[in-house]
Design an enzyme around this catalytic site. Structure first.
Site, PDB file in Angstrom:
ATOM      1  N   ASP A  78       0.813  -1.205   0.000  1.00 28.00           N
ATOM      2  CA  ASP A  78       0.000   0.000   0.000  1.00 28.00           C
ATOM      3  C   ASP A  78       0.853   1.265   0.000  1.00 28.00           C
ATOM      4  O   ASP A  78       1.920   1.312   0.616  1.00 28.00           O
ATOM      5  CB  ASP A  78      -0.913   0.020   1.230  1.00 28.00           C
ATOM      6  CG  ASP A  78      -1.926  -1.101   1.227  1.00 28.00           C
ATOM      7  OD1 ASP A  78      -3.041  -0.884   0.736  1.00 28.00           O
ATOM      8  OD2 ASP A  78      -1.573  -2.202   1.704  1.00 28.00           O
ATOM      9  N   ARG A  79       0.341   2.272  -0.645  1.00 25.58           N
ATOM     10  CA  ARG A  79       0.999   3.580  -0.636  1.00 25.58           C
ATOM     11  C   ARG A  79       0.691   4.336   0.648  1.00 25.58           C
ATOM     12  O   ARG A  79       1.603   4.864   1.292  1.00 25.58           O
ATOM     13  CB  ARG A  79       0.550   4.397  -1.854  1.00 25.58           C
ATOM     14  CG  ARG A  79       1.123   5.803  -1.884  1.00 25.58           C
ATOM     15  CD  ARG A  79       0.623   6.581  -3.096  1.00 25.58           C
ATOM     16  NE  ARG A  79       1.149   7.935  -3.102  1.00 25.58           N
ATOM     17  CZ  ARG A  79       0.840   8.849  -4.019  1.00 25.58           C
ATOM     18  NH1 ARG A  79      -0.007   8.533  -4.993  1.00 25.58           N
ATOM     19  NH2 ARG A  79       1.360  10.055  -3.952  1.00 25.58           N
TER      20      ARG A  79
END
Length: 336
Positions: A78-79
């Site tokens: 995930d960013r």
């Protein structure tokens, strides 16, 4: 817009926030590495926040003075989260870089080593998650009951992040299949994954509606728990016992050309009905020569722990097999 696929435990009675801040969502690859201390590959254990995996891989390539294809990783992370994962840089005949992280970057190197082996996609087996759910309101007594049920298994949906904002990856995939878009290699892979994930989630949703997502049907292919190994078997007393114990799970399709192991009977009919509703996606996937794979319909979290914090938030810690989504667990617990 994506459908609101059915939940195993019905609509949650509590609402709250997931990822109010990136530090509320921590994910770490569970992957033991013993370095050979020689060879052509630099392995880097990196903590990042605010950057996606592909972006960071390109940054590492730039620092090392190599092409982006020389940098590999085991999985996408995930960013908008705090993530820790391994990267690998192929440096044949090159001196080992100093690996000085530029100022103002949101990532740091926690560990590094030299190895004669390349890091390949899908090398790690599990991801460990530490989440904090905040701004909770509703019937909080319902959380304990749901957590106890979730610890025995929950629907193995692909998370909404697989489909892009508002399902944009699906729309882009349809445009590509219709000849209206010419995506690059990375985007093509993302769109193909999104299409297969949508079909899988729809099959899983149907089996939730039929209350068969955690039970065996005639013609089912089963998956060993936390393993990619699958097998076809008749639903007898032994299969029922292993399903109840969580040792095996029914599977759903990752669509493509029929492989060596296919479903039959009731399951084949159910899945064919779903394919009919996605004829454009199925045709495009076939054209791209993907082979049918199977994915477990259910996943059992390892070492699920929870704690109510003094500020009223809820802390969760658990591990999931590679490719499974923490958001699929959370959506069974709260509306977020």
């Amino acid at each position: 817009m994506l459908p609101d696929w059915p939940r195993a435990l019905g609509q949650p009675l509590v609402s709250g926030l997931l990822k109010a801040e990136p530090k509320d969502f921590v994910v770490e690859e569970v992957f033991d590495v013993e370095f050979s201390n020689d060879g052509e590959f630099d392995w880097l254990w990196i903590e990042k926040c605010g950057d996606n995996t592909e972006y960071l891989a390109k940054q590492l390539a730039r620092l090392a003075g190599v092409q982006p294809r020389a940098v590999t990783y085991s999985g996408q992370k995930d960013r908008h989260a705090v993530t820790r994962q391994w990267f690998c840089v192929h440096l044949p005949g090159k001196h080992k870089p100093e690996w000085v992280v530029p100022e103002n970057e949101t990532w740091r190197i926690l560990r590094q080593g030299r190895h004669r082996q390349k890091l390949r996609l899908g090398s790690h087996r599990y991801n460990r998650f530490i989440l904090r759910l905040t701004a909770l309101h509703g019937d909080l007594t319902d959380l304990e009951t749901r957590l106890q049920s979730i610890s025995q298994g929950f629907p193995n949906y692909f998370g909404e992040q697989r489909f892009g904002h508002g399902g944009g990856n699906i729309e882009a995939c349809r445009q590509w299949f219709a000849g209206e878009l010419s995506p690059g290699r990375f985007d093509r892979g993302m769109y193909l994954s999104a299409a297969r994930s949508l079909i899988f989630n729809t099959v899983l949703a149907q089996r939730l509606s039929d209350v068969s997502w955690n039970q065996g049907l005639d013609g089912d292919v089963f998956s060993l728990r936390d393993s990619g190994s699958v097998f076809l078997a008749e639903v007898d007393a032994d299969i029922v016992s292993r399903l109840t114990a969580g040792d095996i799970h029914p599977t759903g399709p990752l669509y493509g050309k029929v492989g060596k192991l296919g479903v039959g009977a009731v399951v084949a009919e159910l899945e064919e009905q779903v394919y009919t509703g996605f004829s454009d996606l199925c045709a495009g996937l076939m054209k791209n020569n993907l082979t049918m794979e199977r994915r477990a319909l259910r996943v059992v979290p390892k070492d699920l722990q929870w704690q109510k914090l003094e500020d009223g938030s809820l802390s969760l810690a658990f591990s999931l097999p590679r490719g499974c989504f923490a958001t699929a667990l959370v959506r069974e617990l709260i509306n977020y």
